[in-house]
Each structure stands twice: as structure tokens, then as C-alpha cells.
Write a protein that holds these residues in place. Sequence first.
Motif, PDB file in Angstrom:
ATOM      1  N   ARG A   1      -6.790   0.459   7.049  1.00 55.44           N
ATOM      2  CA  ARG A   1      -8.212   0.490   6.707  1.00 55.44           C
ATOM      3  C   ARG A   1      -8.619  -0.788   5.978  1.00 55.44           C
ATOM      4  O   ARG A   1      -9.632  -1.403   6.279  1.00 55.44           O
ATOM      5  N   PHE A   2      -7.804  -1.217   5.022  1.00 56.10           N
ATOM      6  CA  PHE A   2      -8.097  -2.438   4.283  1.00 56.10           C
ATOM      7  C   PHE A   2      -8.151  -3.638   5.222  1.00 56.10           C
ATOM      8  O   PHE A   2      -9.076  -4.456   5.156  1.00 56.10           O
ATOM      9  N   ALA A   3      -7.164  -3.753   6.099  1.00 51.69           N
ATOM     10  CA  ALA A   3      -7.099  -4.899   7.001  1.00 51.69           C
ATOM     11  C   ALA A   3      -8.328  -4.981   7.902  1.00 51.69           C
ATOM     12  O   ALA A   3      -8.912  -6.051   8.076  1.00 51.69           O
ATOM     13  N   ILE A   4      -8.754  -3.867   8.437  1.00 53.41           N
ATOM     14  CA  ILE A   4      -9.875  -3.869   9.383  1.00 53.41           C
ATOM     15  C   ILE A   4     -11.226  -3.929   8.673  1.00 53.41           C
ATOM     16  O   ILE A   4     -12.115  -4.669   9.080  1.00 53.41           O
ATOM     17  N   GLU A   5     -11.380  -3.188   7.597  1.00 56.24           N
ATOM     18  CA  GLU A   5     -12.697  -3.068   6.964  1.00 56.24           C
ATOM     19  C   GLU A   5     -12.957  -4.083   5.859  1.00 56.24           C
ATOM     20  O   GLU A   5     -14.110  -4.386   5.576  1.00 56.24           O
ATOM     21  N   GLU A   6     -11.920  -4.607   5.233  1.00 54.96           N
ATOM     22  CA  GLU A   6     -12.130  -5.476   4.075  1.00 54.96           C
ATOM     23  C   GLU A   6     -11.813  -6.951   4.322  1.00 54.96           C
ATOM     24  O   GLU A   6     -12.421  -7.822   3.713  1.00 54.96           O
ATOM     25  N   LEU A   7     -10.846  -7.221   5.170  1.00 56.27           N
ATOM     26  CA  LEU A   7     -10.455  -8.620   5.386  1.00 56.27           C
ATOM     27  C   LEU A   7     -11.451  -9.344   6.282  1.00 56.27           C
ATOM     28  O   LEU A   7     -11.891  -8.784   7.284  1.00 56.27           O
ATOM     29  N   PRO A   8     -11.783 -10.575   5.954  1.00 53.81           N
ATOM     30  CA  PRO A   8     -12.565 -11.383   6.889  1.00 53.81           C
ATOM     31  C   PRO A   8     -11.746 -11.605   8.165  1.00 53.81           C
ATOM     32  O   PRO A   8     -10.512 -11.629   8.119  1.00 53.81           O
ATOM     33  N   ALA A   9     -12.427 -11.755   9.284  1.00 55.11           N
ATOM     34  CA  ALA A   9     -11.745 -11.899  10.575  1.00 55.11           C
ATOM     35  C   ALA A   9     -10.735 -13.036  10.570  1.00 55.11           C
ATOM     36  O   ALA A   9      -9.636 -12.908  11.119  1.00 55.11           O
ATOM     37  N   ASP A  10     -11.063 -14.157   9.922  1.00 50.86           N
ATOM     38  CA  ASP A  10     -10.121 -15.281   9.924  1.00 50.86           C
ATOM     39  C   ASP A  10      -8.873 -14.985   9.099  1.00 50.86           C
ATOM     40  O   ASP A  10      -7.811 -15.536   9.351  1.00 50.86           O
TER      41      ASP A  10
ATOM     42  N   PHE B   1       0.842  -1.196   0.000  1.00 51.97           N
ATOM     43  CA  PHE B   1       0.000   0.000   0.000  1.00 51.97           C
ATOM     44  C   PHE B   1       0.876   1.244   0.000  1.00 51.97           C
ATOM     45  O   PHE B   1       1.954   1.246   0.586  1.00 51.97           O
ATOM     46  N   GLY B   2       0.385   2.291  -0.631  1.00 51.93           N
ATOM     47  CA  GLY B   2       1.110   3.558  -0.665  1.00 51.93           C
ATOM     48  C   GLY B   2       1.232   4.202   0.698  1.00 51.93           C
ATOM     49  O   GLY B   2       2.205   4.908   0.971  1.00 51.93           O
ATOM     50  N   THR B   3       0.239   3.985   1.550  1.00 51.78           N
ATOM     51  CA  THR B   3       0.294   4.532   2.910  1.00 51.78           C
ATOM     52  C   THR B   3      -0.141   3.471   3.913  1.00 51.78           C
ATOM     53  O   THR B   3      -0.949   2.589   3.597  1.00 51.78           O
ATOM     54  N   ALA B   4       0.379   3.591   5.113  1.00 54.82           N
ATOM     55  CA  ALA B   4      -0.012   2.682   6.195  1.00 54.82           C
ATOM     56  C   ALA B   4      -1.491   2.849   6.519  1.00 54.82           C
ATOM     57  O   ALA B   4      -2.171   1.882   6.863  1.00 54.82           O
ATOM     58  N   ALA B   5      -2.004   4.066   6.398  1.00 59.05           N
ATOM     59  CA  ALA B   5      -3.423   4.308   6.679  1.00 59.05           C
ATOM     60  C   ALA B   5      -4.304   3.456   5.762  1.00 59.05           C
ATOM     61  O   ALA B   5      -5.277   2.850   6.215  1.00 59.05           O
TER      62      ALA B   5
ATOM     63  N   PRO C   1     -11.426   8.373   7.041  1.00 64.57           N
ATOM     64  CA  PRO C   1     -12.745   8.137   7.645  1.00 64.57           C
ATOM     65  C   PRO C   1     -12.934   6.646   7.900  1.00 64.57           C
ATOM     66  O   PRO C   1     -12.526   5.818   7.097  1.00 64.57           O
ATOM     67  N   ARG C   2     -13.519   6.324   9.024  1.00 61.56           N
ATOM     68  CA  ARG C   2     -13.798   4.924   9.353  1.00 61.56           C
ATOM     69  C   ARG C   2     -15.194   4.571   8.877  1.00 61.56           C
ATOM     70  O   ARG C   2     -16.094   5.398   8.911  1.00 61.56           O
ATOM     71  N   ARG C   3     -15.342   3.332   8.455  1.00 57.34           N
ATOM     72  CA  ARG C   3     -16.665   2.863   8.045  1.00 57.34           C
ATOM     73  C   ARG C   3     -17.532   2.795   9.301  1.00 57.34           C
ATOM     74  O   ARG C   3     -17.118   2.228  10.307  1.00 57.34           O
ATOM     75  N   PRO C   4     -18.740   3.363   9.242  1.00 57.01           N
ATOM     76  CA  PRO C   4     -19.594   3.279  10.430  1.00 57.01           C
ATOM     77  C   PRO C   4     -19.950   1.832  10.730  1.00 57.01           C
ATOM     78  O   PRO C   4     -20.163   1.038   9.820  1.00 57.01           O
ATOM     79  N   ARG C   5     -19.987   1.517  11.990  1.00 60.10           N
ATOM     80  CA  ARG C   5     -20.374   0.164  12.381  1.00 60.10           C
ATOM     81  C   ARG C   5     -21.871   0.008  12.174  1.00 60.10           C
ATOM     82  O   ARG C   5     -22.644   0.891  12.533  1.00 60.10           O
TER      83      ARG C   5
ATOM     84  N   LEU D   1      -4.036   0.733  15.735  1.00 62.57           N
ATOM     85  CA  LEU D   1      -3.771   1.826  14.799  1.00 62.57           C
ATOM     86  C   LEU D   1      -5.071   2.368  14.213  1.00 62.57           C
ATOM     87  O   LEU D   1      -5.257   3.582  14.086  1.00 62.57           O
ATOM     88  N   TYR D   2      -5.985   1.471  13.859  1.00 65.48           N
ATOM     89  CA  TYR D   2      -7.271   1.870  13.268  1.00 65.48           C
ATOM     90  C   TYR D   2      -8.096   2.688  14.261  1.00 65.48           C
ATOM     91  O   TYR D   2      -8.754   3.655  13.894  1.00 65.48           O
ATOM     92  N   GLU D   3      -8.055   2.297  15.526  1.00 70.47           N
ATOM     93  CA  GLU D   3      -8.860   2.971  16.548  1.00 70.47           C
ATOM     94  C   GLU D   3      -8.176   4.208  17.127  1.00 70.47           C
ATOM     95  O   GLU D   3      -8.786   4.959  17.881  1.00 70.47           O
ATOM     96  N   SER D   4      -6.938   4.443  16.734  1.00 68.56           N
ATOM     97  CA  SER D   4      -6.174   5.590  17.219  1.00 68.56           C
ATOM     98  C   SER D   4      -6.813   6.909  16.783  1.00 68.56           C
ATOM     99  O   SER D   4      -7.367   7.020  15.684  1.00 68.56           O
ATOM    100  N   GLU D   5      -6.700   7.921  17.651  1.00 67.76           N
ATOM    101  CA  GLU D   5      -7.192   9.260  17.289  1.00 67.76           C
ATOM    102  C   GLU D   5      -6.407   9.832  16.111  1.00 67.76           C
ATOM    103  O   GLU D   5      -6.907  10.688  15.391  1.00 67.76           O
ATOM    104  N   ALA D   6      -5.201   9.360  15.915  1.00 68.15           N
ATOM    105  CA  ALA D   6      -4.353   9.868  14.826  1.00 68.15           C
ATOM    106  C   ALA D   6      -4.698   9.246  13.471  1.00 68.15           C
ATOM    107  O   ALA D   6      -4.197   9.709  12.444  1.00 68.15           O
ATOM    108  N   PHE D   7      -5.558   8.223  13.427  1.00 68.95           N
ATOM    109  CA  PHE D   7      -5.896   7.575  12.156  1.00 68.95           C
ATOM    110  C   PHE D   7      -6.531   8.605  11.233  1.00 68.95           C
ATOM    111  O   PHE D   7      -7.560   9.206  11.562  1.00 68.95           O
ATOM    112  N   PRO D   8      -5.931   8.849  10.045  1.00 71.34           N
ATOM    113  CA  PRO D   8      -6.344   9.979   9.208  1.00 71.34           C
ATOM    114  C   PRO D   8      -7.524   9.741   8.266  1.00 71.34           C
ATOM    115  O   PRO D   8      -8.061  10.702   7.715  1.00 71.34           O
TER     116      PRO D   8
END
Length: 96
Positions: free
Chosen positions: A38-47, A30-34, A78-82, A69-76
Motif C-alpha cells: 500500500r505504501f509503495a503504490i499510494e505514497e511513493l512518487p512514481a520515479d 513493514f510489519g506486513t507485506a500489505a 482498502p485501496r485509495r480511490p482513484r 500484488l496491490y491489484e490482486s483480489e487477495a489484497f486485504p
Amino acid sequence: MRPFSFDTAAELFPAAIRKKKRAGFAYRRFGTAAEAVRFAIEELPADSLNGAYLQVEEARFDQSGIRSLYESEAFPLPRRPRAPAPVSTDANADAA
């Protein structure tokens, strides 16, 4: 130690799964860690996330590190709403 930068390029590696014929995802850069977080948390299945790791320069993050990192206040990004739990949504709609 330098502070973590979400703008640094990152690599996401799948879990080493010996018994399954295929991993849930393949290595991705990925071009950025952000974007990687985001991909790891929002797109990958938990397993698939379980056992995967994120490499950012010399730092390595496991599933809980990626989630932190995803839950950090510094995460730049937008997070997908739960999504609300279906039961509580229906109950709230009926009460209104």
C-alpha cells in the motif's frame, strides 16, 4: 512454493540511483507485506517506485510485481480511490 501471505513482514528498498544526490525514499521495514505494498503504490512518487523492490521472505518483487500484488483480489487493505480526471468531472457536473 508457498502461497503469498500479505501478513508476512516485508522490506521495501529504494532504487539504486547513481546520478541523483539522494534517493526518493530510504529503506523501510513493514510489519506486513500489505502495508508495504500500500505504501509503495499510494505514497511513493512514481520515479521512486521505478527501480525499487519489495522483499518478502525469499521473494523479491519489482515495480510491476508490487502493482500486481496491490491489484490482486487477495489484497486485504482498502485501496485509495482513484481521483477522477478533472476534465471528465467538470463535464459530468455541467451535464447534470
